[in-house]
Structures are given as structure tokens and as C-alpha cells.
Design an enzyme around this catalytic site. Structure first.
Site, PDB file in Angstrom:
ATOM      1  N   ARG A  63     -55.007  -3.776  28.346  1.00  0.00           N
ATOM      2  CA  ARG A  63     -56.507  -4.369  28.658  1.00  0.00           C
ATOM      3  C   ARG A  63     -56.802  -5.887  28.397  1.00  0.00           C
ATOM      4  O   ARG A  63     -57.894  -6.164  29.206  1.00  0.00           O
ATOM      5  CB  ARG A  63     -57.288  -3.250  28.860  1.00  0.00           C
ATOM      6  CG  ARG A  63     -58.545  -2.461  29.537  1.00  0.00           C
ATOM      7  CD  ARG A  63     -59.009  -1.927  29.283  1.00  0.00           C
ATOM      8  NE  ARG A  63     -58.602  -1.302  27.665  1.00  0.00           N
ATOM      9  CZ  ARG A  63     -59.996  -1.380  27.264  1.00  0.00           C
ATOM     10  NH1 ARG A  63     -60.168  -2.883  27.557  1.00  0.00           N
ATOM     11  NH2 ARG A  63     -59.929  -1.154  25.703  1.00  0.00           N
ATOM     12  N   LYS A 168     -44.735  10.312  23.220  1.00  0.00           N
ATOM     13  CA  LYS A 168     -45.618  11.554  23.057  1.00  0.00           C
ATOM     14  C   LYS A 168     -46.643  10.718  23.310  1.00  0.00           C
ATOM     15  O   LYS A 168     -47.219  10.325  22.786  1.00  0.00           O
ATOM     16  CB  LYS A 168     -44.983  11.821  22.315  1.00  0.00           C
ATOM     17  CG  LYS A 168     -45.675  11.655  21.073  1.00  0.00           C
ATOM     18  CD  LYS A 168     -44.932  12.311  19.668  1.00  0.00           C
ATOM     19  CE  LYS A 168     -46.163  13.370  19.937  1.00  0.00           C
ATOM     20  NZ  LYS A 168     -46.924  13.955  18.502  1.00  0.00           N
ATOM     21  N   ASP A 197     -37.886  11.014  21.608  1.00  0.00           N
ATOM     22  CA  ASP A 197     -39.119  12.133  19.593  1.00  0.00           C
ATOM     23  C   ASP A 197     -38.677  11.841  18.597  1.00  0.00           C
ATOM     24  O   ASP A 197     -37.294  11.522  18.067  1.00  0.00           O
ATOM     25  CB  ASP A 197     -38.615  13.882  19.915  1.00  0.00           C
ATOM     26  CG  ASP A 197     -38.816  14.645  19.584  1.00  0.00           C
ATOM     27  OD1 ASP A 197     -39.015  14.645  17.676  1.00  0.00           O
ATOM     28  OD2 ASP A 197     -39.365  15.405  19.153  1.00  0.00           O
ATOM     29  N   HIS A 198     -39.491  10.881  17.904  1.00  0.00           N
ATOM     30  CA  HIS A 198     -39.115  10.257  16.988  1.00  0.00           C
ATOM     31  C   HIS A 198     -38.496  10.483  16.078  1.00  0.00           C
ATOM     32  O   HIS A 198     -36.904   9.973  15.087  1.00  0.00           O
ATOM     33  CB  HIS A 198     -39.831   8.997  16.428  1.00  0.00           C
ATOM     34  CG  HIS A 198     -40.710   9.328  15.454  1.00  0.00           C
ATOM     35  ND1 HIS A 198     -42.636  10.358  15.545  1.00  0.00           N
ATOM     36  CD2 HIS A 198     -40.806   8.881  14.155  1.00  0.00           C
ATOM     37  CE1 HIS A 198     -42.863  10.707  14.735  1.00  0.00           C
ATOM     38  NE2 HIS A 198     -42.681  10.125  13.803  1.00  0.00           N
ATOM     39  N   LYS A 202     -34.414  10.016  13.496  1.00  0.00           N
ATOM     40  CA  LYS A 202     -34.715   9.148  11.439  1.00  0.00           C
ATOM     41  C   LYS A 202     -33.365   9.861  11.787  1.00  0.00           C
ATOM     42  O   LYS A 202     -32.071  11.117  12.110  1.00  0.00           O
ATOM     43  CB  LYS A 202     -35.145  10.896  11.223  1.00  0.00           C
ATOM     44  CG  LYS A 202     -36.333  10.325  11.235  1.00  0.00           C
ATOM     45  CD  LYS A 202     -37.327  11.564  10.833  1.00  0.00           C
ATOM     46  CE  LYS A 202     -38.924  11.312  10.927  1.00  0.00           C
ATOM     47  NZ  LYS A 202     -39.282  10.228  11.229  1.00  0.00           N
ATOM     48  N   GLU A 236     -48.493  15.883   5.134  1.00  0.00           N
ATOM     49  CA  GLU A 236     -48.334  15.239   5.008  1.00  0.00           C
ATOM     50  C   GLU A 236     -49.623  14.940   4.277  1.00  0.00           C
ATOM     51  O   GLU A 236     -50.649  15.900   4.695  1.00  0.00           O
ATOM     52  CB  GLU A 236     -48.817  14.866   6.657  1.00  0.00           C
ATOM     53  CG  GLU A 236     -47.712  14.413   7.809  1.00  0.00           C
ATOM     54  CD  GLU A 236     -48.078  14.025   8.479  1.00  0.00           C
ATOM     55  OE1 GLU A 236     -48.024  12.883   9.310  1.00  0.00           O
ATOM     56  OE2 GLU A 236     -48.383  14.541   9.446  1.00  0.00           O
ATOM     57  N   ASP A 256     -48.655  18.785  18.278  1.00  0.00           N
ATOM     58  CA  ASP A 256     -48.766  17.837  17.160  1.00  0.00           C
ATOM     59  C   ASP A 256     -47.483  17.550  16.867  1.00  0.00           C
ATOM     60  O   ASP A 256     -46.561  16.797  17.288  1.00  0.00           O
ATOM     61  CB  ASP A 256     -49.868  17.409  16.611  1.00  0.00           C
ATOM     62  CG  ASP A 256     -49.116  15.864  16.379  1.00  0.00           C
ATOM     63  OD1 ASP A 256     -49.502  14.877  17.119  1.00  0.00           O
ATOM     64  OD2 ASP A 256     -49.339  15.645  14.762  1.00  0.00           O
ATOM     65  N   HIS A 261     -41.396  17.860  17.428  1.00  0.00           N
ATOM     66  CA  HIS A 261     -40.447  17.029  16.248  1.00  0.00           C
ATOM     67  C   HIS A 261     -39.942  18.503  15.578  1.00  0.00           C
ATOM     68  O   HIS A 261     -38.501  19.147  14.947  1.00  0.00           O
ATOM     69  CB  HIS A 261     -40.993  16.370  15.269  1.00  0.00           C
ATOM     70  CG  HIS A 261     -42.127  15.447  15.116  1.00  0.00           C
ATOM     71  ND1 HIS A 261     -41.040  14.249  16.849  1.00  0.00           N
ATOM     72  CD2 HIS A 261     -42.880  14.808  14.842  1.00  0.00           C
ATOM     73  CE1 HIS A 261     -42.145  13.761  16.939  1.00  0.00           C
ATOM     74  NE2 HIS A 261     -43.115  13.984  15.859  1.00  0.00           N
ATOM     75  N   LYS A 362     -51.604  18.217   7.422  1.00  0.00           N
ATOM     76  CA  LYS A 362     -52.025  17.294   7.106  1.00  0.00           C
ATOM     77  C   LYS A 362     -52.983  17.801   5.479  1.00  0.00           C
ATOM     78  O   LYS A 362     -53.350  18.891   5.215  1.00  0.00           O
ATOM     79  CB  LYS A 362     -53.622  17.167   7.909  1.00  0.00           C
ATOM     80  CG  LYS A 362     -52.685  16.803   9.803  1.00  0.00           C
ATOM     81  CD  LYS A 362     -51.823  15.096   9.352  1.00  0.00           C
ATOM     82  CE  LYS A 362     -51.341  15.295  10.673  1.00  0.00           C
ATOM     83  NZ  LYS A 362     -50.565  13.791  11.212  1.00  0.00           N
ATOM     84  N   LYS A 367     -46.245  13.753   0.598  1.00  0.00           N
ATOM     85  CA  LYS A 367     -45.172  13.646   1.993  1.00  0.00           C
ATOM     86  C   LYS A 367     -43.958  13.974   2.008  1.00  0.00           C
ATOM     87  O   LYS A 367     -43.218  13.503   1.131  1.00  0.00           O
ATOM     88  CB  LYS A 367     -45.202  12.139   2.740  1.00  0.00           C
ATOM     89  CG  LYS A 367     -44.363  11.814   3.594  1.00  0.00           C
ATOM     90  CD  LYS A 367     -44.950  11.021   5.070  1.00  0.00           C
ATOM     91  CE  LYS A 367     -44.125  10.241   5.995  1.00  0.00           C
ATOM     92  NZ  LYS A 367     -44.926  11.328   7.036  1.00  0.00           N
TER      93      LYS A 367
HETATM   94  C1  BG6 Z   1     -46.531  11.633  15.073  1.00  0.00           C
HETATM   95  C2  BG6 Z   1     -47.578  12.752  15.259  1.00  0.00           C
HETATM   96  O1  BG6 Z   1     -45.701  11.786  15.928  1.00  0.00           O
HETATM   97  O2  BG6 Z   1     -45.842  12.219  13.887  1.00  0.00           O
HETATM   98  C3  BG6 Z   1     -48.338  12.722  13.966  1.00  0.00           C
HETATM   99  O3  BG6 Z   1     -48.721  12.879  15.700  1.00  0.00           O
HETATM  100  C4  BG6 Z   1     -47.951  12.776  12.443  1.00  0.00           C
HETATM  101  O4  BG6 Z   1     -49.745  13.279  13.870  1.00  0.00           O
HETATM  102  C5  BG6 Z   1     -46.697  11.721  12.890  1.00  0.00           C
HETATM  103  O5  BG6 Z   1     -48.227  12.186  11.781  1.00  0.00           O
HETATM  104  C6  BG6 Z   1     -45.014  12.073  11.311  1.00  0.00           C
HETATM  105  O6  BG6 Z   1     -43.975  11.132  11.649  1.00  0.00           O
HETATM  106  P1  BG6 Z   1     -43.079  10.125  10.434  1.00  0.00           P
HETATM  107  O7  BG6 Z   1     -42.453   9.785  11.227  1.00  0.00           O
HETATM  108  O8  BG6 Z   1     -44.054   9.489   9.558  1.00  0.00           O
HETATM  109  O9  BG6 Z   1     -43.285  11.927  10.025  1.00  0.00           O
END
Ligand code: BG6
Length: 514
Positions: A63, A168, A197-198, A202, A236, A256, A261, A362, A367
Site C-alpha cells: 500500500r 499463516k 508452515d515454515h 526446517k 520462546e 498460533d 507447527h 512465550k 529458545k
Molecule cells: C510463528 C509464530 O509462526 O512462529 C510466532 O506466529 C513464533 O509466534 C514463530 O514466534 C516461531 O518460529 P521459529 O522458527 O522462530 O521457531
């Protein structure tokens, strides 16, 4: 571009490698965080490895008013901070020439018509006729973007393919996900739809199938005769930094992370061997797992198996943090969970009676995402009198998804010396040591796969819907039942609420410390 030999992932059997085709990649939501922090650095890193298809062009659609130059400058600044392989100005100059900017709102028909003219002109000038539309905008615009693409006939290309990648969150419950699936499939065929779905991108998640199905000794023991229980933890330290509270407070940990995931990781752990490695072969098996998740009887049953919690004020990494309800853009009376722990049962032959415990939160101390497979104790007949044997855990196979990616196997050993003393020891495989190079980022692999037309690492329509079906039962118990289960609390910087510990204690287990 750097030399091919430097990349150990190139040494893999080339017949198993995807062949990405050149295309014009149009990113909707191009001024957003995802584009700056993940997508462009992923493309840059692929360029650095010489893996980007020749002639790839990127068009950022958003935008805000910006020139191509301003857009590139903003991307460059972030790339310098986050690129996995560092930032090289010469390489950036070369790479960024392929990036341009297209200004429009997501609902403006004219913006799409002019995009079409632009893409057609690029094609006449020699750009690829293939088009990959990456929808990374705020989710409320997903429908609009898809419908506008169809209206402008951008979902058809006379000389190439057209595909859509959808970020997502894919819906907020089953009904909205089904609706979005309808809208997507009105514009793109299912085979041309790539739901991100990232976690599936991995390396360590991809390796779960290899670990299980390319090694003899894990899979033969991979069932309820030998496995006592499974734990999946995703921790996290981050809270609601950077205005994230606005989105998160409407979502919560369950939607989330668990719906997508973590249920994907669970499916990879629990699935049967697929008939082949095709996208549908693999996804058919994952869907069977989702369909076998034991349904909850009622809200009381949810309360027994699921713990939801919010963090209160506390200290993370030596820094004082406010409680969840005092975070920026979070409702002070919020009933959204920043932590969830679940006990999941899978009603099929392989897993009957084996609990899968899952937790994500969270503002936890550090991590880390890991899956641990806890084996039953060996028959206690020979070494039960040995010193230390009684309090010792059984074998544990730990898959470290991130960080310190690797796999370790905990076992018992005789401590050297004259006495029969047992001691827990560990066999450890580390990616960094074995391969000597950091793994590609998830988005690198996923972008290449979408360009290659391989949807194996993307969620299929029925996977997404079945995951929502499971999660909706919990959300309903929390938000619609007349006597909702309570919201527990944990101080920021702790490992979660005591209720989550009790969830395992009642079955005689403890959470594994990361
Ligand atoms: C995202 C979530 O899909 O994945 C976030 O919306 C989260 O809340 C993140 O922090 C975590 O991804 P990764 O790859 O850092 O574990």
C-alpha cells in the site's frame, strides 16, 4: 556467486533434488516484517549459494508509496542484520536489480489491472511467464487478494504456470479455514496452492522421516510396545515485542503454534511410512494421524488434558518483564493464553496407550524446540541391584529441531571401575559438527519447492482442516462452555505453570529440561 563446492547440501543425490523454475515472484504485503526478515534474506542466501533460478524477478506489492530504490534500500538494511551468510554489497547490488515495487491497496481493482500490464510487459522483455503469488499480507486481506487476482485473470498465464503461496494464519477456526480454502480453490487449483508452515521447511523437521525410514533400528522400536511417551516442547523467551500483541491477543498459543507447527511435528513423528515420497503420499499419512487424534468428550475432559496459562511479571535473561496483560496492544482483561500444554492420545494401532505431551510458551527461559521419545525401561532383571539403576531414566531419543540442531540418544552405561555402578550417558549427533555449515533457513527451501512445483512441505487442505477440527474443541471449551477451565499463571522466565507439571506427574512423568 560463490562456488558450488562450498555448499554441502549440494552433495546430495541430485536425482532427489527439486528443480526450481524461473518465475516472477509477486509478494503481497511487501513492506511487512515477513518480507524483510525472512523472504528477501532467503532469496539473497539462495543467490549467494547460486541456487536461485536464473532470471528470477521479484515484485513487491503493498500500500505505501515507495520508489523501487526506496523499497530496495529498506530491504538491504534488514538483510544486513539478518542474512544467514552475512551481507556482501556487490552480491546485493547484483541480486537487488531483480526487485521492483508495485504500489496499490489490496482491494483496488486498478492496482491488479496495472500489475497484470506490468507482468505482461516484463514477459515481453524476456522475464519468465511463470508467476508465483506470495500472499504475506495481514490475514484479513487474504480473501480480497485472491478474489482480485482472479478478477484480473492473474491466475492464468498463457505461456507458463501460476501458483499461490498462502502464509499463516490459515483461518482462525475450522469454519474460517474452510471458507478460505473455498476462496483459494476458486482462484487456484489445489495442486497450485502452497500453504506455508515454515516448520516443515526446517532441515531438522525434514530429517524426521529420514531418521525413521532410512535407519533400521529406530523404526522397529517406534511403537507402543517400546515407547512409553513422547514430549514436544517449543519454548520462546520472546513476549509481545514489536507490537505483536495486537495479533497475538486475538490468537493465543494454541492457534498460533499448536494448530500448525506442533501438530505438523507430531504428525511426522506418528505417521506410518508413506507409499512414496510424493506430496500426496506423505500428506495422506499425516492426515491419517490428524484424524486419529482422540476427541475430547466435553469441557471437563479438555480441562483434564489441556493447561492454558498466561505469564505474570518476571525476569528473562536478567531483564525485568511485565506480565502478559500489561503488554503493548494486549487487552488488560485478556483471556488469551501465552502458554499451552496438552496431553494428546492417538487412537490407532501403533500408538494406542502412548501419551504425546506437548507444550509451547512465550517468555520461557530460553529458545528451543525439541522432540523427545521416551522408551520403556529395559526388563529390570540383571542390573536392578546396580548402584544408581533405580532412579535412572530409560532411553531417551532427543531430536533438537532448533537451536543446536541434532539428535542425541540417552542410555545407561557402566561407570569404569570395579563396582557395578550405572550412569546415564549420551550419544550425540550435531549438524554443525557433521556438516560444518549452518542449515538453510526454512524459507529458502520452501521458496525453491514452490518454484519447483513440489508441495510436499506445504500443508494440504485436509491437513489444515483436520488440525482446526482438533483445536476447535479446545477453543470451544475455553470460550463457549458455561464452566470454562481456568487460566493458570507462570512468572516470565520460568518453565511454565505448576498445572503443566501436574499434567505429567499424574502419569508418573516429568517434563524434560531443555
Ligand atoms: C510463528 C509464530 O509462526 O512462529 C510466532 O506466529 C513464533 O509466534 C514463530 O514466534 C516461531 O518460529 P521459529 O522458527 O522462530 O521457531
Amino acid at each position: 556467486m560463490r562456488e558450488m563446492e562450498e555448499n554441502p547440501f549440494r552433495e546430495a543425490d541430485l536425482s532427489l533434488r527439486n528443480h526450481p523454475e524461473s518465475c516472477v515472484l509477486v509478494i503481497f504485503g511487501a513492506t511487512g516484517d515477513l518480507t524483510h526478515r525472512k523472504l528477501i534474506p532467503a532469496l539473497y542466501n539462495l543467490a549467494a549459494d547460486g541456487d536461485l533460478p536464473a532470471g528470477l524477478r521479484v515484485v513487491g506489492f503493498a500500500r505505501r508509496e515507495k520508489s523501487d530504490e526506496e523499497f530496495r534500500e529498506g530491504l538491504k538494511e534488514l538483510n544486513k542484520q539478518v542474512s544467514r551468510q552475512g551481507h556482501d554489497d556487490d552480491l546485493w547490488e547484483q541480486f537487488s536489480q531483480s526487485i521492483t515495487y508495485h504500489q496499490s491497496t489490496f482491494t483496488d481493482e486498478d492496482g491488479y489491472a496495472s500489475l497484470k500490464v506490468r507482468l505482461d510487459e516484463m514477459e515481453k522483455d524476456g522475464a519468465s511467464p511463470n508467476r508465483l503469488f506470495y500472499i504475506a499480507s495481514a490475514p484479513e486481506f487474504f480473501d480480497d487478494i485472491l478474489l482480485q487476482l482472479k478478477k484480473a485473470k492473474l491466475n492464468e498465464s498463457a505461456h507458463g504456470w501460476c501458483r499461490a503461496v498462502v502464509e499463516k494464519p490459515f483461518g482462525t477456526d475450522l469454519a474460517t479455514a474452510q471458507h478460505l480454502n473455498e476462496v483459494v480453490n476458486e482462484t487456484f487449483e489445489e495442486k497450485d496452492t502452497y500453504r506455508i508452515d515454515h516448520y516443515l521447511g526446517k532441515e531438522t523437521a525434514q530429517n524426521i522421516m529420514v531418521l525413521r525410514f532410512a535407519n533400521q533400528f529406530f523404526e522397529v522400536l517406534w511403537n507402543n510396545r517400546f515407547i512409553d511417551h513422547v514430549q514436544i516442547t517449543c519454548a520462546e523467551p520472546l513476549g509481545m515485542e514489536g507490537g505483536r500483541g495486537g495479533y497475538y491477543d486475538k490468537s493465543g498459543a494454541l492457534r498460533d503454534m499448536v494448530q500448525n507447527h506442533l501438530l505438523q511435528l507430531l504428525s511426522l513423528i506418528a505417521m506410518e511410512p508413506p507409499a512414496d515420497l510424493s506430496a500426496d503420499g506423505v500428506r495422506d499419512e499425516k492426515v491419517k494421524v490428524m484424524k486419529s487424534l482422540r476427541a475430547f468428550k466435553d469441557a471437563e475432559d479438555v480441562a483434564k488434558s489441556v493447561v492454558r496459562a498466561q505469564y505474570t511479571a518476571g525476569t528473562v535473561d536478567g531483564e525485568e518483564k511485565v506480565g502478559y496483560r500489561r503488554e503493548d496492544r494486549v487487552n488488560p482483561g485478556s483471556m488469551t493464553e501465552s502458554y499451552v500444554a496438552l496431553k494428546i492420545m492417538i487412537d490407532n494401532w501403533r500408538w494406542e496407550g502412548v501419551p504425546f505431551y506437548m507444550r509451547m510458551g512465550k517468555r520461557l527461559p530460553k529458545k528451543g524446540t525439541e522432540i523427545s521419545i521416551h522408551y520403556k525401561q529395559a526388563p529390570n532383571v540383571l542390573f536392578n541391584a546396580a548402584v544408581g539403576a533405580e532412579a535412572m531414566p530409560g532411553n531417551v531419543l532427543v531430536i533438537r529441531i532448533q537451536p543446536n540442531e541434532g539428535i542425541s540418544l540417552g542410555m545407561r552405561s557402566k561407570r569404569p571401575g570395579p563396582a557395578a555402578t550405572l550412569q546415564p550417558v549420551k550419544m550425540d549427533f550435531r549438524y554443525q559438527t557433521s556438516f560444518g555449515k549452518s542449515s538453510p533457513e526454512a524459507y529458502e527451501r520452501l521458496l525453491l519447492d514452490a518454484m519447483a512445483g513440489d508441495a510436499t512441505l506445504f500443508a494440504r487442505k485436509d491437513e489444515v482442516e483436520n488440525a482446526w477440527r482438533y483445536v476447535d474443541q479446545i477453543e470451544d471449551a475455553w470460550h463457549k462452555s458455561p464452566s470454562p477451565p481456568k487460566m493458570a499463571e507462570y512468572p516470565a522466565g520460568s518453565w511454565g505453570p505448576k498445572e503443566a507439571d501436574e499434567l505429567l506427574e499424574q502419569d508418573g512423568h516429568d517434563w524434560r529440561r531443555l
